[in-house]
Scaffold this motif. Structure first.
Motif, short mmCIF file in Angstrom:
data_model
loop_
_atom_site.label_atom_id
_atom_site.label_comp_id
_atom_site.label_asym_id
_atom_site.label_seq_id
_atom_site.Cartn_x
_atom_site.Cartn_y
_atom_site.Cartn_z
N PRO A 1 -60.16 107.47 39.80
CA PRO A 1 -59.66 106.19 40.34
C PRO A 1 -59.24 105.28 39.30
CG PRO A 1 -61.77 106.72 41.63
CD PRO A 1 -61.51 107.78 40.43
N SER A 2 -57.97 104.70 39.31
CA SER A 2 -57.52 103.83 38.23
C SER A 2 -56.69 102.86 38.74
CB SER A 2 -56.68 104.99 37.46
OG SER A 2 -57.21 106.10 37.08
N GLY A 3 -56.90 102.47 40.03
CA GLY A 3 -56.07 101.23 40.52
C GLY A 3 -56.79 99.93 40.06
N LEU A 4 -55.81 98.94 40.07
CA LEU A 4 -56.16 97.55 39.91
C LEU A 4 -57.52 96.83 40.85
CD1 LEU A 4 -52.74 96.44 39.23
CD2 LEU A 4 -54.32 96.38 37.44
N GLY A 5 -57.76 97.64 41.91
CA GLY A 5 -58.68 97.17 42.70
C GLY A 5 -60.04 97.72 42.32
N LEU A 6 -60.12 98.54 41.28
CA LEU A 6 -61.37 99.08 40.94
C LEU A 6 -62.47 98.03 40.45
CD1 LEU A 6 -62.37 102.27 40.41
CD2 LEU A 6 -61.76 101.95 37.96
#
Ligand SMILES: *Cc1c(COP(=O)(O)O)cnc(C)c1O
Length: 373
Positions: free
Chosen positions: A350-355
């Motif tokens: 998982p690499s999204g900005l919401g992490l």
């Protein structure tokens, strides 16, 4: 524990405000003030003279290939380890992709293999910056100059990344970006072509708009293009996202550093983590990729993470192993061992900005531990 998706975009800036402006003013089509605003602001940010906004990054590649007059009989040198978009654009233009293998550390095209692939038919080098580190551009630029080749730069994963202090996207005769929701900034779907040549920019604009003649009689065409226009709604999102890009980049780098620290024990178990920096760039971690020691181990860890509701994605599948290209008789008996290894053993986390850098990364790390301890 909630599922951790492989990507979640952040839309907490002026997105709603600018979208509301579109609705209230009625400007929702590809006419409307946000489009030229987004083109100007993004091209200025990257340091280019012209930006042409389009419906997605793959569309931008179609236009780039055609705008440079690449067609039947021409060859374009590119990596085999990439998303299909650049290869598809070249093939559908009637030209031939000529592939090179990957660099074992950065996972980008091995630039030392380019020159041997040049023939009298070679028209361009299509570089694709992969996952977070740019291609080593200086040798590419030198080869292109020496052999009078064009450079198409696919910077779809590199918003705000630099190569030796110059922005990625500033190197190609034409460079392209994507604004898909997993990119550093998003317009939902969207893309942009960038260049410094006024005529080339005009040609890109014409190609995105069905080759309507800007000054000729309406509905009379002397060439085929596409409807690849971006809408004012998308561009409104783009303007709002661009305002936040610097913060997004910081967040991506913080994610990368947190993963590097948390997962460094994997290196002793034969795993490869992304290179943190090279002598030309610091990793921007578009995605945090991992290469397992072998395919069986990758499949084991990926299914374990999936059971724990941690999203993963496999790495790209090589162009020379694509059934669609094999059916066309392309790349017969070609072998690219490094790229094949990446494709089989690689996946990303998982690499999204919401992490959530504390809670989520700890959970992901604990899952690796419990399987590999
Ligand atoms: C995302 C991406 C594309 C395609 O962009 P779309 O907007 O999804 O069409 C092209 N090249 C690279 C390297 C990408 O990562």
């Amino acid at each position: 524990m909630n599922p951790i998706p492989v990507n979640t975009p952040l839309l907490n800036g002026n997105e709603l405000k600018y979208l509301t402006e579109c609705i209230e003013t009625g400007w929702i089509s590809s006419e409307g003030p946000f489009i030229s605003k987004f083109e100007q602001q993004f091209s200025t940010y990257i340091g280019r003279d012209y930006g042409v906004a389009v419906s997605n990054g793959s569309a931008a590649l179609d236009i780039a290939v055609k705008a440079l007059n690449i067609g039947p009989g021409d060859e374009v040198i590119m990596p085999t380890f990439t998303i299909i978009s650049p290869a598809q654009s070249v093939v559908t233009a009637g030209a031939l992709p000529v592939l090179v293998d990957s660099d074992s550390l950065t996972w980008n095209m091995d630039v030392t293999q380019i020159e041997d692939k040049i023939t009298s038919r070679t028209k361009a080098i299509l570089v694709v910056h992969i996952y977070g580190l740019p291609v080593d551009m200086d040798p590419v630029i030198e080869i292109a100059k020496k052999h009078q080749l064009k450079i198409i730069e696919d910077a779809a994963e590199m918003h705000g990344q630099t190569y030796k202090d110059k922005m990625c996207g500033s190197f190609g005769d034409i460079s392209i970006f994507s604004f898909y929701p997993n990119k550093h900034i998003t317009t939902g779907e969207g893309g942009m072509l960038l260049c410094n040549d006024k005529e080339l920019a005009e040609r890109c604009k014409k190609l995105r708009n069905l080759c309507f003649e800007p000054n000729g009689p309406r509905f009379v065409h002397d060439e085929l293009g596409w409807n690849y226009r971006m809408t004012n709604l998308q561009a409104a999102l783009g303007v709002a996202q661009l305002e936040q890009l610097e913060g997004f980049i910081e967040k991506k780098r913080a994610m990368g550093t947190t993963y590097q620290k948390g997962l460094s024990f994997l290196k002793d178990k034969g795993y490869q983590l992304p290179v943190e920096k090279t002598n030309f760039s610091e990793n921007i971690y578009w995605v945090f990729g991992i290469v397992a020691p072998n395919q069986a181990e990758k499949e084991k860890i990926v299914s374990h993470l999936t059971e724990s509701k941690i999203g993963t994605r496999p790495f790209f599948w090589c162009m020379h192993e694509q059934p669609v290209f094999q059916k066309m008789g392309l790349f017969k008996n070609e072998k690219y061992p490094m790229a094949e290894k990446l494709a089989r053993n690689g996946f990303y986390l998982p690499s999204g900005l919401g992490l959530d850098l504390i809670k989520d990364v700890k959970f992901i790390k604990d899952n690796f531990y419990s399987l590999l301890k």
